[in-house]
Each structure stands twice: as structure tokens, then as C-alpha cells.
Design an enzyme around this catalytic site. Structure first.
Site, PDB file in Angstrom:
ATOM      1  N   ARG A  73      -6.219-137.246  30.839  1.00 45.28           N
ATOM      2  CA  ARG A  73      -6.982-137.651  29.699  1.00 45.28           C
ATOM      3  C   ARG A  73      -7.803-136.113  29.333  1.00 45.28           C
ATOM      4  O   ARG A  73      -7.926-135.709  28.164  1.00 45.28           O
ATOM      5  CB  ARG A  73      -8.084-138.503  29.918  1.00 45.28           C
ATOM      6  N   TYR A 136      -8.147-154.092  32.507  1.00 44.59           N
ATOM      7  CA  TYR A 136      -8.397-152.840  31.975  1.00 44.59           C
ATOM      8  C   TYR A 136      -7.745-152.584  30.814  1.00 44.59           C
ATOM      9  O   TYR A 136      -6.786-152.842  30.224  1.00 44.59           O
ATOM     10  CB  TYR A 136      -7.788-151.546  32.793  1.00 44.59           C
TER      11      TYR A 136
END
Length: 168
Positions: A73, A136
Site C-alpha cells: 500500500r 475484511y
């Protein structure tokens, strides 16, 4: 070549469709006799539904990936891609609606905020309990400047924001 052989076996020999496939990673814990019994029960149930064992290596790789995601990320951020994840829980009966509604909210908010291109939105059930599941969610999108979209999504009226980790 090994991947092609495995893919052939799963899709052609066992008959699983790539779009219909469900994968689970299981961790067996306890004394060896307890682990042996857990495995016997799980594999017997899986066998009833034509399930197969994938081996422990894929599970180890998947577990490692959970640690690597934050670094991926951060690298993506350098290339103007914002990505975030968060989790929540719900009863078994609500999983399908929850996943659909959260992903719809991600797409809607990105459209309202003028995000260019289609955002990425996905989810996965990470844990099962007698009373429900843990889900999630992951989302990401390209940005062209300062963006409040991720913050708005995480503060959305969708009742799923339980915990999240902030990027840079």
C-alpha cells in the site's frame, strides 16, 4: 509449468470453475492428537463436497501476505494509488448483504467524489465463529491530487467501520 499443472487439475480434473472456486486457509493448533482429529473432521467434511487440500505452502504464503500488504500500500501511494482496508463482523445471515452494500458504497462515494476510473473493492471472510463472521474489506483508487475520498469512505454511514489502519 507447475502452476499450469495445478490449474489443469483443479479446473479440468476436479471440475472447479475459476469464478466459482472457494478457498479457505485453516490453522490447526493444539497437541498432535487434537490436530490429527481436527484435520480428520475437516477433511471428511471437505470430501463430502468434493473439496481438496491445497497443502500448507499456500497457507504460509497467504499468511505472509497479510504482513506485506501494508508495504505494498505504501509503495502504491508513491504511484498515486490510495488503498485502505478495514474489518467488521456480522451474523452469518448478513454476510452477502453486508459485502454487497459496502462495495456499492465504495463505488458510489468514489463516483460522487469524481474519482477517475473504476475503484477496486473486494472483501473476504477471514474468521468464522458460532455467532457470525469477521469480514475484511479492501478498496483502492487512483488519485490526481489531495483526496478526502478514503477518509469519507471510512467515515461513511455504512455501519461497517469498526477498525481501520491509516496509510501515510
Amino acid at each position: 509449468m507447475r502452476l499450469q499443472v495445478k490449474t489443469f487439475y483443479v479446473t479440468r480434473v476436479k471440475g472447479f470453475g475459476k469464478q466459482d472456486l472457494c478457498v479457505a486457509t485453516l490453522l490447526f493448533e493444539g497437541e498432535q492428537d487434537v490436530v490429527d482429529r481436527q484435520q480428520e473432521i475437516i477433511y471428511e467434511i471437505a470430501g463430502r463436497y468434493n473439496g481438496i487440500k491445497g497443502g500448507e505452502e499456500n497457507g504460509k504464503r497467504g499468511y505472509l501476505l497479510t504482513f506485506v500488504i501494508a508495504y505494498i500500500r505504501d509503495i502504491a501511494f508513491d504511484y498515486r494509488y490510495i488503498a485502505e482496508s478495514f474489518e467488521t463482523s456480522c451474523p452469518h445471515s448478513c454476510v452477502e448483504n453486508l459485502c454487497r452494500n459496502v462495495k456499492d458504497t465504495i463505488y458510489r462515494v468514489c463516483a460522487e467524489e469524481g474519482v477517475q476510473g473504476e475503484p477496486y473493492a473486494s472483501c473476504r471472510v477471514t474468521q468464522l465463529y458460532d455467532t457470525g463472521v469477521c469480514v475484511y474489506f479492501y478498496f483502492g483508487f487512483l488519485h490526481t491530487g489531495p483526496s478526502a475520498v478514503a477518509d469519507r469512505l471510512l467515515r461513511s454511514d455504512t455501519p461497517t467501520r469498526v477498525r481501520h489502519t491509516q496509510g501515510r
